[in-house]
Design a protein around this motif. Structure first.
Motif, short mmCIF file in Angstrom:
data_model
loop_
_atom_site.label_atom_id
_atom_site.label_comp_id
_atom_site.label_asym_id
_atom_site.label_seq_id
_atom_site.Cartn_x
_atom_site.Cartn_y
_atom_site.Cartn_z
N SER A 21 0.66 -1.23 0.13
CA SER A 21 -0.17 -0.05 -0.02
C SER A 21 0.72 1.29 -0.01
O SER A 21 0.40 2.35 -0.30
N ALA A 22 2.14 1.16 0.39
CA ALA A 22 2.88 2.30 0.34
C ALA A 22 3.60 2.75 -0.74
O ALA A 22 3.85 3.96 -1.09
N GLU A 23 3.50 1.81 -1.69
CA GLU A 23 4.06 1.90 -3.07
C GLU A 23 2.98 2.84 -4.00
O GLU A 23 3.89 3.70 -4.57
N VAL A 24 2.05 2.88 -4.07
CA VAL A 24 1.15 3.60 -4.97
C VAL A 24 1.21 5.04 -4.65
O VAL A 24 1.73 5.95 -5.53
N PRO A 25 1.18 5.52 -3.40
CA PRO A 25 1.54 6.89 -3.22
C PRO A 25 2.73 7.44 -3.14
O PRO A 25 2.99 8.58 -3.84
N ALA A 26 3.84 6.46 -3.14
CA ALA A 26 5.29 6.77 -3.06
C ALA A 26 5.57 7.11 -4.72
O ALA A 26 6.11 7.94 -5.06
N LYS A 27 5.00 6.17 -5.60
CA LYS A 27 5.14 6.34 -6.89
C LYS A 27 4.77 7.73 -7.46
O LYS A 27 4.95 8.42 -8.49
N ASN A 28 3.58 8.31 -6.77
CA ASN A 28 2.75 9.39 -7.17
C ASN A 28 3.52 10.69 -6.66
O ASN A 28 2.79 11.78 -6.49
N GLY A 29 4.45 10.67 -5.66
CA GLY A 29 5.40 11.68 -5.23
C GLY A 29 4.84 12.24 -3.80
O GLY A 29 5.25 13.01 -3.16
N TYR A 30 3.86 11.15 -2.99
CA TYR A 30 3.40 11.36 -2.00
C TYR A 30 4.70 11.00 -0.66
O TYR A 30 5.14 9.89 -1.00
N SER A 31 4.80 11.78 0.16
CA SER A 31 5.64 11.25 1.13
C SER A 31 4.89 10.12 2.17
O SER A 31 3.63 10.38 2.24
N ILE A 32 5.42 9.72 2.83
CA ILE A 32 5.01 8.36 3.58
C ILE A 32 4.96 8.54 5.19
O ILE A 32 6.29 8.60 5.53
N VAL A 33 4.22 8.12 6.01
CA VAL A 33 4.46 8.04 7.43
C VAL A 33 4.07 6.55 7.61
O VAL A 33 2.92 6.21 7.54
N ALA A 34 5.12 5.74 7.91
CA ALA A 34 4.92 4.57 7.99
C ALA A 34 5.02 4.07 9.44
O ALA A 34 6.00 4.13 9.98
N VAL A 35 4.16 3.01 9.95
CA VAL A 35 4.02 2.68 11.03
C VAL A 35 3.96 1.17 11.23
O VAL A 35 3.42 0.33 10.36
N SER A 36 4.95 0.57 12.26
CA SER A 36 4.95 -0.68 12.04
C SER A 36 5.82 -1.39 13.45
O SER A 36 6.61 -0.60 13.99
N SER A 37 5.49 -2.44 13.97
CA SER A 37 6.53 -2.89 15.19
C SER A 37 7.45 -3.61 14.92
O SER A 37 8.15 -4.30 15.81
N GLN A 38 7.79 -3.61 13.64
CA GLN A 38 9.01 -4.57 13.04
C GLN A 38 10.03 -3.72 12.35
O GLN A 38 10.02 -3.03 11.34
N PRO A 39 10.88 -3.03 13.33
CA PRO A 39 12.09 -2.02 13.12
C PRO A 39 13.25 -2.43 11.93
O PRO A 39 13.13 -1.64 11.22
N THR A 40 13.34 -3.67 11.77
CA THR A 40 14.36 -3.91 10.73
C THR A 40 13.74 -3.81 9.32
O THR A 40 13.99 -3.32 8.48
N GLN A 41 12.31 -4.40 9.25
CA GLN A 41 11.63 -4.08 7.89
C GLN A 41 11.16 -2.75 7.71
O GLN A 41 11.27 -2.30 6.49
N LEU A 42 10.90 -2.05 8.68
CA LEU A 42 10.26 -0.79 8.55
C LEU A 42 11.61 -0.02 8.01
O LEU A 42 11.39 0.89 7.18
N ASP A 43 12.57 -0.07 8.68
CA ASP A 43 14.04 0.48 8.24
C ASP A 43 14.26 0.17 6.53
O ASP A 43 14.60 1.27 5.96
N ASN A 44 14.01 -1.08 6.38
CA ASN A 44 14.40 -1.45 5.00
C ASN A 44 13.33 -0.69 4.06
O ASN A 44 13.77 -0.38 3.07
N LEU A 45 12.14 -0.65 4.51
CA LEU A 45 11.06 0.04 3.65
C LEU A 45 11.32 1.46 3.23
O LEU A 45 11.43 1.89 2.32
N LYS A 46 11.94 2.10 4.51
CA LYS A 46 12.12 3.44 4.32
C LYS A 46 13.28 3.65 3.43
O LYS A 46 13.13 4.63 2.83
N ARG A 47 14.26 2.99 3.70
CA ARG A 47 15.43 3.17 2.74
C ARG A 47 15.08 2.81 1.06
O ARG A 47 15.44 3.72 0.47
#
Length: 70
Positions: A21-47
């Motif tokens: 779900s984060a991909e679509v707005p990101a592709k369209n230039g929106y910034s993302i506030v990503a919330v998760s309890s999995q810090p490693t995966q969250l950091d990978n997504l962010k990068r």
């Protein structure tokens, strides 16, 4: 000066539907506030999203299922 940057909030962002779900707005230039309890995966997504789409990703490591977490 007022910022015109728009953000989209994605919960459970580190995997599955939340991650995709984060991909679509990101592709369209929106910034993302990503919330998760999995810090490693969250950091990978962010990068990955910041590198691929040159957007801002605010990563929040929290488990929203826990009482009083929000």
């Amino acid at each position: 000066m007022e910022s015109t940057q728009k953000y989209v909030l994605i919960t459970s962002a580190s995997s599955g539907i939340g991650q995709h779900s984060a991909e679509v707005p990101a592709k369209n230039g929106y910034s993302i506030v990503a919330v998760s309890s999995q810090p490693t995966q969250l950091d990978n997504l962010k990068r990955r999203l910041e590198y691929t789409y040159q957007i801002i990703v605010v990563a929040i490591n929290i488990d929203l299922i826990q009482e009083n977490s929000a």
